[in-house]
Scaffold this motif. Structure first.
Motif, short mmCIF file in Angstrom:
data_model
loop_
_atom_site.label_atom_id
_atom_site.label_comp_id
_atom_site.label_asym_id
_atom_site.label_seq_id
_atom_site.Cartn_x
_atom_site.Cartn_y
_atom_site.Cartn_z
N ALA A 91 0.75 -0.91 -0.06
CA ALA A 91 -0.20 -0.28 0.08
C ALA A 91 0.60 1.05 -0.18
O ALA A 91 2.27 1.07 0.43
N SER A 92 0.27 2.70 -0.76
CA SER A 92 1.14 3.88 -0.02
C SER A 92 -0.37 4.77 0.11
O SER A 92 -1.08 4.39 -0.39
N ARG A 93 0.39 6.19 0.20
CA ARG A 93 -0.19 6.99 0.18
C ARG A 93 0.17 7.95 0.37
O ARG A 93 1.86 8.27 0.43
N PRO A 94 -0.31 9.51 -0.04
CA PRO A 94 0.67 11.32 -0.33
C PRO A 94 1.19 11.07 1.23
O PRO A 94 0.97 10.41 1.96
N ALA A 95 2.28 12.11 0.86
CA ALA A 95 2.47 13.07 2.23
C ALA A 95 1.90 13.65 3.14
O ALA A 95 1.99 13.38 4.26
N GLN A 96 1.08 14.11 2.75
CA GLN A 96 -0.14 14.68 3.18
C GLN A 96 -1.21 13.91 4.91
O GLN A 96 -1.67 12.70 3.47
N GLY A 97 -1.52 13.71 5.40
CA GLY A 97 -2.40 13.35 5.93
C GLY A 97 -3.50 13.02 5.63
O GLY A 97 -4.31 14.11 4.51
N GLY A 98 -4.70 12.16 6.28
CA GLY A 98 -6.64 12.18 5.85
C GLY A 98 -6.44 11.97 3.79
O GLY A 98 -7.61 12.43 4.16
N TYR A 99 -5.51 11.29 3.75
CA TYR A 99 -6.18 10.35 3.09
C TYR A 99 -6.06 8.45 3.03
O TYR A 99 -5.29 8.28 4.02
N GLY A 100 -6.62 8.43 2.25
CA GLY A 100 -6.62 6.79 2.79
C GLY A 100 -5.64 6.57 2.36
O GLY A 100 -5.11 7.29 1.29
N TYR A 101 -5.48 4.92 2.48
CA TYR A 101 -4.00 3.95 1.76
C TYR A 101 -4.89 3.17 0.31
O TYR A 101 -6.03 2.98 0.19
N THR A 102 -3.33 3.78 -0.51
CA THR A 102 -4.10 3.20 -2.09
C THR A 102 -3.26 1.33 -1.83
O THR A 102 -1.99 1.38 -1.73
#
Lengths: 114, 111
Positions: free
Chosen positions: A93-104
């Protein structure tokens, strides 16, 4: 829509052999993870990786496991000497640097140790 | 301690009805996320609700969060056969990167 790609989709290996599971996270994501799901059980956290180093790992992630980001796109999980109990689905899984996003999550690699 | 326990474990409803799944957790959280998993496939992120939010909508999905009760619910309205899947809640605590998943609810939509 951007995807996390995992290869192979299935892998069968002999007990004691080394396996490398591969993942290509989303290109502008900065946090990377490995999770696993033993058949019929919960999804379990293994390790998180940020800025080219492990940021957190679980008790499951012992010396048999290692992760690497060998280039700008791949993220790998190596199991040095597989055991029968390593048989599971492994998800990257990965996610962007900004918080508040779910993981892909990727679609997983089914590892069978025989 | 265990986090993210869903109930019911399994739910079968007629197409067109609403489906409600619940999740409870034990510690303070940064956010709570819901994921869907079709059989043998990967996890698909559905919706994220932060600890300071109480309700969030996305299409046919409605998520609520009650931090005083440490619980969340996922409502799928006007269910469709394609909604048949397992649904997991996952909590993220402050200060770490570890998503902790629940055991999931297996939802079956009967056409």
């Amino acid at each position: 829509e951007p995807e996390v790609t995992q290869t192979p989709s299935h892998q069968v290996t002999q007990m004691g052999q080394e396996v490398i599971l591969r993942c290509v996270p989303i290109s502008n994501h900065l946090y990377f993870y490995w999770y696993r799901q033993i058949l019929g059980q919960k999804v379990e956290f293994l390790v998180s990786f940020y800025n080219n180093e492990i940021s957190e790992k679980s008790e499951i992630f012992d010396d048999q496991f290692s992760v690497e980001r060998p280039d700008g796109s791949n993220f790998t999980l190596k199991i040095r000497s597989t055991k029968l109990e390593d048989s599971a689905m492994y998800f990257c899984a990965s996610r962007p640097a900004q918080g508040g996003y779910g993981y892909t999550f990727g679609s997983g690699t089914r590892l069978t140790v025989v | 301690s265990q986090q993210g326990e869903e109930d019911p474990q399994a739910l079968s409803i007629q197409e067109g009805e609403n489906a409600t799944m619940n999740c409870s957790y034990k510690t303070s959280i940064n956010n709570l996320q819901w994921y869907r998993q079709n059989s043998g496939r990967g996890l698909v992120h559905l919706i994220l609700i932060r600890s300071n939010e109480r309700e969030k909508h996305s299409g046919r999905l409605r998520v609520t969060l009650d931090t005083s009760k440490k619980s969340s619910s996922l409502l799928i309205t006007a269910s469709r056969a394609a909604d048949t899947a397992s649904y997991f809640c996952a909590v993220l605590n402050f200060g770490n990167e570890k998503l902790t998943f629940g055991t999931g609810t297996r939802l079956t939509i009967i056409p």
